[in-house]
Design a protein around this motif. Structure first.
Motif, short mmCIF file in Angstrom:
data_model
loop_
_atom_site.label_atom_id
_atom_site.label_comp_id
_atom_site.label_asym_id
_atom_site.label_seq_id
_atom_site.Cartn_x
_atom_site.Cartn_y
_atom_site.Cartn_z
N GLU A 235 -32.72 0.85 38.13
CA GLU A 235 -33.03 -0.43 37.81
C GLU A 235 -33.02 -0.40 35.42
O GLU A 235 -32.45 -1.05 35.48
CB GLU A 235 -34.71 -0.76 37.85
CG GLU A 235 -34.76 -1.55 39.52
CD GLU A 235 -36.36 -1.25 39.71
OE1 GLU A 235 -36.86 -0.23 38.77
OE2 GLU A 235 -36.63 -2.01 41.28
N ARG A 236 -33.68 0.40 35.36
CA ARG A 236 -33.31 1.04 34.12
C ARG A 236 -31.84 0.53 33.48
O ARG A 236 -31.72 0.46 32.17
CB ARG A 236 -33.53 2.67 33.29
CG ARG A 236 -34.93 2.91 33.67
CD ARG A 236 -35.49 4.15 33.19
NE ARG A 236 -36.99 4.72 33.50
CZ ARG A 236 -36.85 5.63 34.50
NH1 ARG A 236 -36.19 6.16 35.02
NH2 ARG A 236 -38.47 6.23 35.43
N GLU A 238 -29.28 -1.12 35.28
CA GLU A 238 -29.51 -2.52 35.42
C GLU A 238 -29.53 -3.12 34.21
O GLU A 238 -29.41 -4.36 33.41
CB GLU A 238 -29.20 -2.92 36.56
CG GLU A 238 -29.11 -2.63 37.53
CD GLU A 238 -29.58 -2.94 39.21
OE1 GLU A 238 -31.22 -3.20 38.98
OE2 GLU A 238 -28.51 -2.83 39.67
N GLU A 239 -30.93 -2.62 33.71
CA GLU A 239 -31.87 -3.70 32.99
C GLU A 239 -30.97 -2.94 31.27
O GLU A 239 -30.80 -3.97 30.88
CB GLU A 239 -33.15 -3.04 32.13
CG GLU A 239 -34.31 -3.13 31.15
CD GLU A 239 -34.17 -5.08 31.45
OE1 GLU A 239 -34.16 -5.30 30.84
OE2 GLU A 239 -34.33 -5.10 32.56
N LYS A 242 -27.57 -5.90 31.25
CA LYS A 242 -28.48 -6.57 30.66
C LYS A 242 -28.42 -6.93 29.21
O LYS A 242 -27.93 -8.75 29.31
CB LYS A 242 -29.59 -7.00 31.78
CG LYS A 242 -29.24 -7.46 32.80
CD LYS A 242 -30.82 -7.86 33.81
CE LYS A 242 -30.32 -7.81 35.36
NZ LYS A 242 -31.52 -8.35 35.52
N ARG A 243 -29.37 -5.98 29.09
CA ARG A 243 -29.31 -6.32 27.34
C ARG A 243 -28.17 -6.34 26.35
O ARG A 243 -27.50 -6.77 25.19
CB ARG A 243 -30.41 -4.61 27.09
CG ARG A 243 -31.83 -5.74 27.51
CD ARG A 243 -32.90 -4.42 26.13
NE ARG A 243 -32.48 -2.98 26.42
CZ ARG A 243 -32.69 -1.92 26.74
NH1 ARG A 243 -33.94 -2.54 28.21
NH2 ARG A 243 -32.40 -1.11 27.11
#
Length: 338
Positions: A235-236, A238-239, A242-243
């Motif tokens: 999750e980290r 992927e975030e 995205k950024r």
């Protein structure tokens, strides 16, 4: 120097998120055949870090390196060897290895039905979904309901790609799950570990300590809800991706994808007649019929395999001319599955 022209990836004919069938064949028990398609039941959700040349954004492959000299070895000079101990190896040719492969069939051949709780969880390896095809819904449902009512699972053999697997057929909700099993030779014995003796008293546990532990377990008891557990690392990452993508830091890479083959067909069976014949003729006749059906299935599978191999060869040659070689995710998924 002009910018390198990049091709857009082809769109899949499958609906987004729909799994791709690994093969189509039949479940076989007695004289009954259930036409099914085999689908992966799991997926790798982690982040896939591909190797890229950051100067050109081209995919980077793996080289075959001689570990002693550090030099690259061409494919024709590479042999397969098996360590026999003491630094000695026996070399095997591709033809010798090929003769040892199991006969390719499209049959999940059930050998026995055992109690549902009779297979220890340590033997369970990888699950697959089975879905009925070619008007086989009724016989599929019959097998599912019979397994549920008898509280048994089917122990079967199945060949996926070139490997034979032991597997169990389990009813789950509206479907049937084929869970590959580990061979007994793959399970390490407990004797290799230092474990406390069985029984509270022999392990030096007092009655009070055991009561407190049971009480703590009861206070923390809950139903298992898979959705409440998450992979924090993925999750980290992927975030973070995205950024960076939102900030305009994503760069294109040329991709190539294989064309997908059309589904195969199979015959519709007379369910009642086959069930009656299976019960009348008994286990010996059923096994004989199963082997005959397997041979027929093998011939059909061989013809289909030859056509597909020819098509993949032509497609793969064209793709390699257009873009650098890159791992096919579908092929990698099938390799991991096997």
């Amino acid at each position: 120097m002009p910018a390198k022209k990049r091709t857009a990836p082809k769109k899949s004919s499958h609906a987004k998120g729909a799994p791709r069938a690994l093969w189509k064949g039949a479940i076989s028990f007695g004289l009954v055949h259930v036409p099914v398609a085999l689908y992966p039941a799991t997926r790798d959700h982690g982040v896939d870090f591909d190797w890229l040349d950051k100067r050109s954004m081209d995919p980077v492959g793996y080289k075959r390196i001689n570990k002693r000299t550090g030099r690259e070895v061409s494919k024709e000079h590479i042999a397969k060897g098996v360590d026999t101990g003491g630094g000695n190896y026996v070399l095997l040719g591709d033809d010798e290895i090929g003769k040892a492969y199991p006969t390719t069939t499209r049959t999940i051949e059930i050998e026995s039905f055992v109690p549902a709780q009779g297979i220890p969880f340590i033997y369970m390896d990888r699950p697959y979904y089975l879905a009925p095809i070619d008007r086989g819904a009724k016989v599929y449902a019959l097998l599912r309901e019979a397994l549920l009512k008898s509280q048994r699972v089917g122990v079967a053999r199945v060949v996926i790609q070139t490997r034979e697997h032991l597997a169990m057929l389990i009813p789950s909700g509206a479907g049937l799950v084929l869970n590959l099993l580990r061979w007994s030779e793959d399970i390490r014995p407990w004797s290799a570990l230092e474990l406390p003796p069985e029984g509270a008293r022999k392990a030096g546990i007092s009655g009070k300590e055991l009561q407190m532990a049971e009480r703590l377990i009861e206070e923390m008891a809950d139903d298992f809800e898979p959705g409440q557990y998450h992979d924090a690392f993925t999750e980290r990452i992927e975030e973070l991706v995205k950024r960076k993508a939102a900030a305009g830091k994503a760069r294109p890479v040329t991709e190539s994808q294989e064309e997908e083959s059309a589904p195969e067909e199979s015959n519709v069976v007379d369910l009642t007649q086959l069930l009656q014949r299976s019960l009348r003729q008994g286990k010996g006749a059923a096994k004989s019929s199963t082997k005959a059906a397997g041979k027929t299935s093998t011939k059909a599978a061989a013809k289909t395999s030859t056509k597909r191999a020819s098509k993949r060869s032509a497609t793969g040659t064209a793709a390699r001319k257009k873009a650098p070689p890159r791992k096919s995710k579908a092929a990698e998924q099938e390799r991991r599955a096997a």
